[in-house]
Design a protein around this motif. Structure first.
Motif, PDB file in Angstrom:
ATOM      1  N   TYR A 232       0.837  -1.207   0.000  1.00 19.13           N
ATOM      2  CA  TYR A 232       0.000   0.000   0.000  1.00 19.13           C
ATOM      3  C   TYR A 232       0.875   1.262   0.000  1.00 19.13           C
ATOM      4  N   ILE A 233       1.878   1.286   0.892  1.00 16.13           N
ATOM      5  CA  ILE A 233       2.766   2.449   0.969  1.00 16.13           C
ATOM      6  C   ILE A 233       3.541   2.638  -0.340  1.00 16.13           C
ATOM      7  N   HIS A 234       4.067   1.563  -0.900  1.00 19.85           N
ATOM      8  CA  HIS A 234       4.837   1.682  -2.144  1.00 19.85           C
ATOM      9  C   HIS A 234       3.967   2.178  -3.296  1.00 19.85           C
ATOM     10  N   LYS A 235       2.694   1.806  -3.286  1.00 20.86           N
ATOM     11  CA  LYS A 235       1.778   2.262  -4.348  1.00 20.86           C
ATOM     12  C   LYS A 235       1.443   3.745  -4.183  1.00 20.86           C
ATOM     13  N   HIS A 236       1.060   4.145  -2.980  1.00 23.79           N
ATOM     14  CA  HIS A 236       0.549   5.509  -2.785  1.00 23.79           C
ATOM     15  C   HIS A 236       1.642   6.542  -2.589  1.00 23.79           C
ATOM     16  N   TRP A 237       2.872   6.100  -2.347  1.00 26.69           N
ATOM     17  CA  TRP A 237       3.990   7.037  -2.247  1.00 26.69           C
ATOM     18  C   TRP A 237       5.094   6.664  -3.224  1.00 26.69           C
ATOM     19  N   SER A 238       4.690   6.146  -4.372  1.00 23.27           N
ATOM     20  CA  SER A 238       5.649   5.918  -5.455  1.00 23.27           C
ATOM     21  C   SER A 238       6.082   7.270  -6.015  1.00 23.27           C
ATOM     22  N   GLU A 239       7.160   7.262  -6.779  1.00 14.69           N
ATOM     23  CA  GLU A 239       7.618   8.515  -7.395  1.00 14.69           C
ATOM     24  C   GLU A 239       6.506   9.160  -8.200  1.00 14.69           C
ATOM     25  N   GLN A 240       5.781   8.351  -8.972  1.00 15.08           N
ATOM     26  CA  GLN A 240       4.706   8.894  -9.811  1.00 15.08           C
ATOM     27  C   GLN A 240       3.567   9.449  -8.955  1.00 15.08           C
ATOM     28  N   ALA A 241       3.184   8.719  -7.911  1.00 16.53           N
ATOM     29  CA  ALA A 241       2.075   9.170  -7.068  1.00 16.53           C
ATOM     30  C   ALA A 241       2.412  10.479  -6.364  1.00 16.53           C
ATOM     31  N   VAL A 242       3.646  10.583  -5.860  1.00 15.31           N
ATOM     32  CA  VAL A 242       4.067  11.804  -5.168  1.00 15.31           C
ATOM     33  C   VAL A 242       4.115  12.973  -6.149  1.00 15.31           C
ATOM     34  N   SER A 243       4.614  12.717  -7.337  1.00 11.44           N
ATOM     35  CA  SER A 243       4.698  13.757  -8.353  1.00 11.44           C
ATOM     36  C   SER A 243       3.303  14.254  -8.746  1.00 11.44           C
ATOM     37  N   GLU A 244       2.377  13.328  -8.972  1.00 13.07           N
ATOM     38  CA  GLU A 244       1.016  13.719  -9.358  1.00 13.07           C
ATOM     39  C   GLU A 244       0.313  14.479  -8.237  1.00 13.07           C
ATOM     40  N   ARG A 245       0.638  14.133  -7.011  1.00 15.91           N
ATOM     41  CA  ARG A 245      -0.024  14.756  -5.865  1.00 15.91           C
ATOM     42  C   ARG A 245       0.461  16.178  -5.633  1.00 15.91           C
ATOM     43  N   TYR A 246       1.753  16.407  -5.831  1.00 15.22           N
ATOM     44  CA  TYR A 246       2.349  17.673  -5.390  1.00 15.22           C
ATOM     45  C   TYR A 246       2.848  18.606  -6.484  1.00 15.22           C
ATOM     46  N   ASP A 247       3.238  18.076  -7.638  1.00 12.36           N
ATOM     47  CA  ASP A 247       3.919  18.941  -8.609  1.00 12.36           C
ATOM     48  C   ASP A 247       3.074  20.152  -9.004  1.00 12.36           C
ATOM     49  N   TRP A 248       1.784  19.948  -9.242  1.00 13.40           N
ATOM     50  CA  TRP A 248       0.929  21.071  -9.671  1.00 13.40           C
ATOM     51  C   TRP A 248       0.823  22.138  -8.582  1.00 13.40           C
ATOM     52  N   LEU A 249       0.954  21.721  -7.336  1.00 20.94           N
ATOM     53  CA  LEU A 249       0.947  22.679  -6.234  1.00 20.94           C
ATOM     54  C   LEU A 249       2.262  23.439  -6.152  1.00 20.94           C
ATOM     55  N   LEU A 250       3.359  22.710  -6.239  1.00 23.29           N
ATOM     56  CA  LEU A 250       4.686  23.290  -6.006  1.00 23.29           C
ATOM     57  C   LEU A 250       5.170  24.160  -7.158  1.00 23.29           C
ATOM     58  N   GLN A 251       4.690  23.898  -8.369  1.00 21.92           N
ATOM     59  CA  GLN A 251       5.155  24.649  -9.532  1.00 21.92           C
ATOM     60  C   GLN A 251       4.524  26.041  -9.626  1.00 21.92           C
ATOM     61  N   TYR A 252       3.485  26.290  -8.898  1.00 22.61           N
ATOM     62  CA  TYR A 252       2.755  27.570  -8.983  1.00 22.61           C
ATOM     63  C   TYR A 252       3.640  28.716  -8.522  1.00 22.61           C
ATOM     64  N   ASP A 253       3.605  29.808  -9.250  1.00 22.44           N
ATOM     65  CA  ASP A 253       4.418  30.977  -8.903  1.00 22.44           C
ATOM     66  C   ASP A 253       3.510  32.211  -8.796  1.00 22.44           C
ATOM     67  N   ALA A 254       3.205  32.578  -7.557  1.00 27.34           N
ATOM     68  CA  ALA A 254       2.300  33.712  -7.315  1.00 27.34           C
ATOM     69  C   ALA A 254       2.893  35.039  -7.796  1.00 27.34           C
ATOM     70  N   THR A 255       4.217  35.086  -8.002  1.00 26.44           N
ATOM     71  CA  THR A 255       4.855  36.341  -8.414  1.00 26.44           C
ATOM     72  C   THR A 255       4.722  36.595  -9.910  1.00 26.44           C
ATOM     73  N   SER A 256       4.373  35.545 -10.665  1.00 29.69           N
ATOM     74  CA  SER A 256       4.307  35.743 -12.126  1.00 29.69           C
ATOM     75  C   SER A 256       3.051  35.176 -12.767  1.00 29.69           C
ATOM     76  N   VAL A 257       2.211  34.465 -12.023  1.00 24.11           N
ATOM     77  CA  VAL A 257       1.026  33.859 -12.608  1.00 24.11           C
ATOM     78  C   VAL A 257       0.143  34.946 -13.230  1.00 24.11           C
ATOM     79  N   GLU A 258      -0.515  34.593 -14.314  1.00 22.69           N
ATOM     80  CA  GLU A 258      -1.338  35.585 -15.030  1.00 22.69           C
ATOM     81  C   GLU A 258      -2.483  36.054 -14.148  1.00 22.69           C
ATOM     82  N   ILE A 259      -2.659  37.373 -14.090  1.00 17.44           N
ATOM     83  CA  ILE A 259      -3.789  37.943 -13.357  1.00 17.44           C
ATOM     84  C   ILE A 259      -4.594  38.855 -14.272  1.00 17.44           C
TER      85      ILE A 259
END
Length: 406
Positions: free
Chosen positions: A379-406
């Protein structure tokens, strides 16, 4: 600073609340030449809570405000981030994605809430020494004759060009704009504490951010510091049919905590026993708002998107809100309602998605499959695989409030 081509003064912004959102917003606006006043109900800085982490998306805001170097002085960065099995403490590393070029920066800045609030406060008063007014409890806000008004509980009111409610999950400003927002109990309660490292076993002194997972509970632990003294900050969530108040400052009994974590590894028990204070509160959710702004009044942070702590994104989303709002006000200083509509369009979908994804994590952290090691490790290896962690967090971490279109 102010545009030399425009001699009109920048708008005067009134902020309700001197928490992370209110102070971050104040720094961003003061640096852009706005006048800012913050009204805080406490008589002094009194941020309760243990630790928090600033992830890459929040760190970009801190860098833009010139606070990176100051934060690094109070940071205890982890050398690894682990998912750990509740019975044995065995761990799986999930900190560094093993791919050749990670898409997102997963670095964490780990600080005490009170220390972060102090850093932000000092940055505000270094620009405007009298910006924060303590002992001023907000009752609500409204737009009157083209001006924004913050109502205070002593019968007075303060007028400005904009009022921003940064007054937390129980926001009076939000309630005055949109009416009551009933809170629904999630079926989980949270414990938090701060254990001095000097009272703990040597293994607690490792620079690790760990999330221990089990069938009905999980615990996140990491080191923080205050005036050179080292602590382990921990936050523990456990399934509970018993309703508790939605307060971060309700004291909890050690006996209740030990009952909630009976059978857990001794390292977790040691944290509860060694904590300076134990706090317990119920985890609640509110329906997402479709609008944050009305007239010349708007909201930031927990006032408009309080969320469960399962993605560690609460303070980071709040920092994003504050910086994007400052940019919207800078671009549309002459038309405040338009600036606030831009802010809504830029922020609401992201915040509401994060709020939903965070709640979804509850069902991943707590699973019957985690009861025994034979089912737990697959269960742990499935839900915290490299792919699972990337899908969970990358979209959050890549956001840049200093340059995002407003």
């Amino acid at each position: 600073m102010s545009d030399s081509k425009n001699t009109r003064p920048r708008p005067h912004v009134i902020i309700a609340g001197a928490g992370m959102g209110g102070l971050t917003l104040a720094i961003a606006l003061l640096k852009k030449g706005f006048d800012v006043d913050i009204y805080e109900q406490s008589s002094e800085l009194r941020e309760v809570g243990a630790g928090l982490w600033i992830s890459a998306n929040g760190a970009r805001v801190m860098e833009a405000l010139g606070l990176t170097e100051t934060l690094q002085r109070i940071n205890l960065p982890p050398k690894d981030r682990l998912i750990r099995y509740w019975k044995t403490g065995e761990g799986k590393s999930v900190y560094n994605l093993r791919g050749s070029t990670p898409k997102a920066d997963h670095t964490l800045i780990q600080v005490l809430r009170a220390e972060l609030q102090r850093v932000l406060y000092e940055a505000v008063i270094s620009i405007k020494p009298d910006a924060v007014h303590f002992g001023a409890r907000s009752l609500g806000a409204e737009t009157v004759d083209g001006r924004a008004r913050l109502l205070l509980d002593d019968g007075h009111h303060v007028d400005g060009d904009v009022v921003v409610g940064c007054d937390g999950a129980h926001s009076r400003v939000r309630q005055s704009m949109f009416g009551p927002a009933p809170a629904r109990y999630t079926g989980a309660l949270a414990w938090r504490g701060l254990a001095p490292m000097k009272n703990l076993k040597p293994q607690h002194r490792e620079a690790l951010a760990s999330t221990w997972v089990g069938p009905t509970a999980h615990v996140t632990t990491y080191p923080v510091q205050r005036d050179g003294e080292m602590f382990v900050s921990f936050s523990a969530q456990v399934d509970s049919d018993t309703w508790h108040t939605e307060s971060w400052s309700e004291k909890g009994d050690l006996a209740d905590a030990l009952n909630d974590f009976a059978g857990w590894h001794q390292d977790i028990i040691d944290l509860f026993v060694g904590s300076e204070n134990l706090f317990r509160w119920g985890l609640f959710v509110r329906d997402p708002l479709e609008s944050w702004s009305k007239g010349q009044v708007t909201l930031v942070g927990d006032a408009c998107h309080s969320m469960t702590p399962y993605l560690g994104m609460g303070v980071n989303l709040t920092m994003e809100d504050a910086f994007v709002l400052s940019r919207c006000l800078e671009q549309n200083a002459d038309t405040i309602p338009e600036a606030l509509q831009r802010y809504d369009r830029a922020r609401i979908d992201r915040a509401n998605r994060t709020k939903a994804e965070s709640l979804n994590m509850f069902g991943i952290f707590h699973s019957p499959d985690l009861a025994e090691s034979a089912t737990a490790w697959p269960y742990i290896h499935k839900h915290w695989s490299e792919q699972a962690v990337s899908e969970r967090y990358d979209w959050l971490l890549q956001y840049d409030a200093t340059s995002v279109e407003i």
